[in-house]
Design an enzyme around this catalytic site. Structure first.
Site, PDB file in Angstrom:
ATOM      1  N   PRO A  89      13.416  -2.011   8.488  1.00 42.07           N
ATOM      2  CA  PRO A  89      13.790  -1.290   8.287  1.00 42.07           C
ATOM      3  C   PRO A  89      12.728   0.245   8.372  1.00 42.07           C
ATOM      4  CG  PRO A  89      16.285  -2.041   8.046  1.00 42.07           C
ATOM      5  CD  PRO A  89      14.468  -2.505   7.318  1.00 42.07           C
ATOM      6  N   GLU A 116      20.295  -4.935   0.141  1.00 40.69           N
ATOM      7  CA  GLU A 116      19.867  -4.130   0.371  1.00 40.69           C
ATOM      8  C   GLU A 116      18.880  -3.730   0.345  1.00 40.69           C
ATOM      9  OE1 GLU A 116      22.080  -1.370   0.470  1.00 40.69           O
ATOM     10  OE2 GLU A 116      23.270  -2.638   1.600  1.00 40.69           O
ATOM     11  N   ARG A 153       4.735 -14.720  24.118  1.00 43.81           N
ATOM     12  CA  ARG A 153       4.244 -15.605  25.411  1.00 43.81           C
ATOM     13  C   ARG A 153       3.062 -14.793  26.239  1.00 43.81           C
ATOM     14  NH1 ARG A 153       5.626 -10.862  28.142  1.00 43.81           N
ATOM     15  NH2 ARG A 153       6.590 -12.085  30.286  1.00 43.81           N
ATOM     16  N   ASP A 168       3.900  -6.701  33.801  1.00 38.65           N
ATOM     17  CA  ASP A 168       5.465  -6.334  32.331  1.00 38.65           C
ATOM     18  C   ASP A 168       5.389  -4.935  31.675  1.00 38.65           C
ATOM     19  OD1 ASP A 168       6.040  -8.803  32.889  1.00 38.65           O
ATOM     20  OD2 ASP A 168       5.003  -9.249  30.703  1.00 38.65           O
TER      21      ASP A 168
END
Length: 244
Positions: A89, A116, A153, A168
């Site tokens: 994160p 954690e 991709r 896209d």
């Protein structure tokens, strides 16, 4: 491309990496993926991968030895054409431009965090850190799957028609234009006439303008650093007047 994924839950990758386009790319050996359980590289008989943090605090941290041992046993750490990616994160938000860059590499390794957090010394082996966004998940496995899919991709040969991803959303900095298929009329909603005209230049202009319109209405912040052509500027002025 050679991708390695370090995780303590290798079974989570079975479905996403063994179906659809990713499976076909692996079958053709365009894409090689190895999922490594770094628990196997623990240095004690209980295969422990976590421990309490020095200084106290809630939760457990991933120990450095299993992850570093797994890296040293499965990678050439002297290879300059690779990225070792920590999924956390705290990392940079992963965007299309990152997928484009990583797709040019020969070797990628993803380290999936858990618990954690992890011992800070693991970072000395890492070249990039990524997050999917400003939220916390139970582990790095699902974000790693998403990043692998986004990168894979873009590798030549993975998707049959390269132009299919060049239009896209985000690839060129804009959201994708609206698209339609049969039937021509569905519940009183008709396909725009220009798309039925057969005039490729008119269709191109309509698609470009609608791509700009959709971006302007839904994600205007994307236009702040966008490199507008003369035609784009004209379209945007028209859009602003039409949307008032």
């Amino acid at each position: 491309m050679d991708i390695k994924i370090l995780t303590i839950f290798p079974e989570m990758f079975t479905g996403p990496l063994t179906t659809s386009i990713i499976k076909k790319a692996r079958d053709k050996e365009i894409l090689k993926i190895k999922v490594i359980n770094f628990r196997d590289y623990s240095e004690n008989k209980h295969n422990t991968v976590d421990d309490y943090p020095f200084g106290g605090g809630a939760g457990m941290l991933l120990k450095p030895e299993p992850i570093v041992n797994a890296l040293e046993n499965n990678l050439d750490l002297e290879n300059n054409n690779q990225e070792i990616i920590l999924v956390t994160p705290q990392g940079k938000t992963f965007k299309q431009e990152d997928a484009n860059l990583l797709a040019t590499k020969k070797n990628l390794t993803f380290i999936c965090g858990h618990y954690e957090g992890f011992d800070e010394r693991i970072r000395s082996y890492v070249t990039k850190e990524y997050s999917l966004g400003d939220f916390v998940m139970t582990g790095g496995e699902i974000p790693a799957m998403a990043m692998v899919d986004a990168i894979a991709r873009l590798i030549p040969g993975v998707i049959k028609e390269e132009d299919s991803f060049k239009d896209d959303s985000f690839f060129g900095g804009l959201l994708e234009y609206p698209q339609y298929t049969r039937p021509r009329v569905f519940r009183d909603i008709e396909v725009p006439e220009v798309l039925l005209s057969g005039n490729h230049e008119h269709i191109r202009k309509w698609r470009r303008k609608e791509s700009l319109r959709r971006t302007y209405k839904r994600r205007p912040e994307l236009l702040m650093n966008f490199q507008f052509t003369k035609e784009d500027k004209k379209f945007l002025e028209e859009i602003k007047k039409e949307e008032k």
